[in-house]
Design an enzyme around this catalytic site. Structure first.
Site, short mmCIF file in Angstrom:
data_model
loop_
_atom_site.label_atom_id
_atom_site.label_comp_id
_atom_site.label_asym_id
_atom_site.label_seq_id
_atom_site.Cartn_x
_atom_site.Cartn_y
_atom_site.Cartn_z
N TYR A 1 0.86 -1.19 0.00
CA TYR A 1 0.00 0.00 0.00
C TYR A 1 0.89 1.24 0.00
CZ TYR A 1 -4.54 2.07 -0.03
OH TYR A 1 -5.67 2.74 -0.45
N HIS B 1 3.02 4.54 -0.43
CA HIS B 1 2.75 5.97 -0.49
C HIS B 1 4.06 6.71 -0.80
CE1 HIS B 1 4.62 5.99 3.43
NE2 HIS B 1 3.67 5.20 3.94
N HIS C 1 7.23 5.55 1.03
CA HIS C 1 7.89 4.38 0.46
C HIS C 1 8.64 4.74 -0.82
CE1 HIS C 1 4.31 2.34 2.46
NE2 HIS C 1 5.32 1.71 3.01
N GLN D 1 4.27 -9.45 13.39
CA GLN D 1 4.46 -8.18 14.08
C GLN D 1 3.13 -7.54 14.49
OE1 GLN D 1 6.56 -6.60 10.54
NE2 GLN D 1 5.57 -4.66 10.95
N GLY E 1 12.43 4.18 6.42
CA GLY E 1 11.97 5.52 6.77
C GLY E 1 12.12 5.79 8.26
N LYS F 1 10.15 7.47 9.99
CA LYS F 1 8.87 7.57 10.70
C LYS F 1 8.81 6.51 11.79
CE LYS F 1 5.05 6.07 9.57
NZ LYS F 1 3.80 5.42 9.74
N VAL G 1 8.47 11.53 5.12
CA VAL G 1 7.77 12.28 4.07
C VAL G 1 6.38 12.62 4.60
CG1 VAL G 1 6.91 12.24 1.70
CG2 VAL G 1 9.08 11.12 2.27
N MET H 1 3.28 10.52 6.22
CA MET H 1 2.73 9.51 5.32
C MET H 1 2.67 8.16 6.03
SD MET H 1 2.43 10.54 1.96
CE MET H 1 2.82 12.07 1.09
N SER H 2 1.57 7.47 5.88
CA SER H 2 1.39 6.14 6.46
C SER H 2 0.31 5.41 5.70
CB SER H 2 0.99 6.26 7.94
OG SER H 2 0.52 4.99 8.41
#
Lengths: 279, 279
Positions: B32, B34, B37, B61, B147, B149, B176, B184-185
């Site tokens: 998915y 974004h 990525h 996870q 990333g 994040k 990002v 972004m997620s």
């Protein structure tokens, strides 16, 4: 005759192993090499163009009450033996490089590590799986040669290699024994001469189990009882005696020829292990 | 333009990766994709001759009460995006190959995984470290792009790679953000439109912390209090707010510009994370 190169730096070993040009056989050891280790080295030489042996007494697989300090060591002798066998690389890392300050990562294999030696040595296999993961990443071998004397260890490591998708293939090699039957072990050096006879109760137990099975006994319970008797009456002291499935390491009630007798016993202060199938 | 090859077999991926001839950059994802990525893929393309992206929603996870089932997926769209960026390989393994019956091996990083997201997700990082160990062994990359994040994740994985002597180098890339500041997620897709404003409280908190520090505030406790106020008054619900040392992830009492604000909050049923330093 190729010259043995001794490498004590992880970085240097990783530089060398980054681009192996030929098939690499690896024999991880804790040193104080005996005929058992040397049979692994010979198997590696026969199978692979390049042979790497590591000598590292891995502290993380010893509990505080165990024999890390008295574990026998003789680097010069080991080095000479490996030179004679035309080994290419001897990797000999330092504790401070293998487990630097702030070291935090551990590899665990569940279930298979709970019984047998894992029962009396609950942190042992975590140390083994972790150091072998590190060694695989450092040495980058195609094949790893290990002795079946540590049957639980090799079973656990095969599971780990498959689960974590390591590229290496583990080759199990037969137990090498002294003429009197005692399984080769670096720890045999710590046996007092008067304890030799007691130590032989381990290999005799494996023979006893084979004989009982050949004579028709399939009750695991009965075979184990007779082994307890044999070992304890010799003056050694049983740690455990189990008969297990060779892949899952789970207890079997009715044995067959593939069942594995696995046992550990204290001979004086020395803990010895042995195992065998019932063929 | 190179043609994207989709590989769903571990064995095939390992055959391809056994003898990479050039530097390989790897971007592990859960799909998915974004802009976050894609920025990693672009960094990999700039740095490496061969680029591999994996898409795998790793079940280990996610805890049973978490959002594995609703985690967004769109393989066809992802594939198209990766084709446009001229990625070489898309690795897309199956659960039954990654975690076959009798799977038993787990990689654990101590201490760094206990706090922050590890507190509310106690089994999460074990799943991450294990799957990334597997992916490294399968893809055999030189560099892995991740990333920031997931700041705790990248810190944990850097520790793991160093401890276990994996050859890959982890490259951390900047977060990002959407134009309005939202990090972004893939999970942003699950935000209801009326919750957007609440979600912005996370990035606003990072800005608030930077402003407070610039104006002279160095008391971690006070900065955290003001962030709690900001997030909870927006209608989102704080999971945690911490200010930590960026390497040890230990709480700091007095902050400096390198200190990392790390936070998680629930926006409706969606759990979002964000972080930043105080520069």
């Amino acid at each position: 005759m190729s010259k043995l190169k001794v490498i004590d730096s992880i970085e240097e070993m990783q530089e060398i192993s980054a681009n192996w040009s030929e098939e690499v056989g690896f024999v991880p050891t804790m040193g104080y090499l005996h005929e058992g280790h040397l049979s692994l080295v010979k198997a590696a030489k026969e199978n692979c163009k390049i042979v790497v042996v590591s000598i590292y007494v891995n502290p993380s697989q010893f509990a505080p009450n165990e024999d890390l300090d008295t574990y026998p060591r003789d680097f010069d002798r080991d080095k000479k033996l490996l030179e004679e066998l035309e080994v290419d690389y001897l990797f000999f890392p330092k504790d401070s490089d293998m487990y630097p300050q702030n070291y935090k990562t551990w590899v665990n294999v569940n279930d298979l590590t709970k019984g047998l030696c894992g029962k009396s040595r609950p942190t042992h296999f975590q140390g083994v799986t972790t150091v072998v993961s590190k060694l695989i990443n450092i040495v980058n071998p195609n094949k790893m040669f290990m002795g079946e004397k540590d049957f639980q260890q090799i079973t656990v490591l095969k599971r780990m290699v498959e689960d974590l998708n390591f590229r290496v293939k583990i080759i199990g090699c037969d137990i090498v024994r002294e003429k009197d039957g005692l399984a080769m072990s670096s720890r045999n050096k710590n046996l007092k001469s008067e304890d030799r006879e007691k130590a032989l109760s381990l290999s005799r137990s494996i023979k006893l189990a084979k004989n009982l099975f050949r004579d028709g006994e399939i009750e695991s319970r009965i075979i184990k009882e007779k082994i307890w008797e044999l070992i304890n009456s010799s003056g050694a002291k049983v740690d455990y005696v189990e008969i297990v499935d060779p892949v899952t390491l789970e207890d079997v009630e009715k044995v067959d020829e593939k069942s594995r007798v696995i046992l550990a016993a204290y001979v004086g202060s020395v803990r010895l292990i042995d195992n065998g199938n019932l063929e």
